[in-house]
Write an enzyme that holds these catalytic residues in place. Sequence first.
Site: not given
Length: 511
Positions: A27, A72, A172-173, A244, A292, A356
């Site tokens: 990212e 993001n 994304n999200e 996460y 992710e 990442q």
Amino acid sequence: MRTARLTLDPAFTVAPVPRRLFGSFVEHMGRCVYTGIYEPGHPSADADGLRGDVLELVKELGPTVVRYPGGNFVSGFEWEDSVGPKDQRPRRLDRAWRTTETNQFGLAEFSTWARAAGVEPMMAVNLGTRGLQDACNLLEYSNHASGSKFSDLRVAHGSKDPFDIKLWCLGNELDGPWQTGHKTAHEYGRLAAETGRAMRLIDPDVELVAVGSSSRSMPTFGQWEDTVLELAYDTVDYISLHAYYEEHDGDAGSFLASGRDMDLFIEAVVATADAVRARGRHSKKINLSFDEWNVWYQSRPHHMPGTEPWDPTEPDERAPRLIEDEYSVTDAVVVGTLLHSLLRHADRVHIGAQAQLVNVIGLLRSEPGGPAWKQSIAYPFERMRHLAVGEVLQVGVRSDRYETAQFGDVDIVDAAATWDEENSVLALFVANRDLSESAGVSVDLRGFASLTAVRSAEVLAAAEGQDRHTTNADQHDAVGLRPLTGVEFADGRLRVELPPLSWGVVTLHAR
């Protein structure tokens, strides 16, 4: 000593090992790109500015697919800024991470890097501040050969051959209020369906990932997936999951059981997707993209921009240090068990991306102008990526258990396994979650008559003089894999003794 008994049989399998399960994520955030994979002027950099030392470590890790450019970041990404002559690319204010994006590394540079690294690109489109038309323009630029506005633009920019990107994330999200362009499930589902249908008119072979919940704790979890798939089921191929994990308030027991949360998350999304399938009388199954996941200490103080204004005195070329966690022995064991969870659900989880790749909660770390090295969490990923071949096996587990604050009773020994019938190689991945006691593991392998010998046995654990918090920050090889001793195999039974708080892999073959 703790004990566990495992049973494996080649007749009981889960699914073939998905090639894309062992992916990662790049990212435009912090130092993942700039001084991570890209640093013109670094002693190892090539003519394209790609760091050779980082590239060699990436090749050793062997990720099969890499998601790009966010995250993001993608919800404000204007892809046209990242192509063409570099001296004509504009600088942009990145709303996601409150930094200035120089656009000196963009779509063509990523495609060059992906080819050099031997990875499949997984491109995300901006459905935050942009939408259908922009996604189609980007796809045309990337995949159409020539003879149209955007394909000819790519050719004019020096890329005669299409990038041929087949795997695309539809945003994304967007379930998260923090996301630029945050939407309701109905708003997003409509947009994803319309965008996906239009993209398939340009390239019918694309595979599309719909945005799922950003975590299992989201207040819209479940309802989000149900609504999005109700609207986009026939258009998309996958729905995403993000998660996460970190240790809270010294509760190592619950942290080490994070794989249980991942199991529950996956199984709930599968159940929701299958309910939509039944209700809509659809023939195909929606599979999962866990694109992710990692250990991320969000409670630690980090330089995480979000409220402060842009600093005009900060050199734009130097990316800020964002969430550069230094990973420990404990973190590596947790990552090993999270990989076990993905492998155990390989019948439905077909894509994974550990986030990442470099510096930003990275498997790898690098310093500007300096060295690059593997973090502790890279070792379980690397070994499973290369040794998990063939069919995923069902693992029967009878283990001593321990009590956790978050998940109740949990097995002390966690395991996954694969069977490569073509080469007669079995790989057993196993973790001991106990902080102080060894675990004696007995494995019944009487169904594998062709196996005659142990080929390799390695373990990651604290060495003499270390503790569970040891990292590779000072000595770049302080934490890694070493030979696992005391492994015995005879009469169809394998015996392994795992040290406290450890992750290991044992392979057997027909000699």
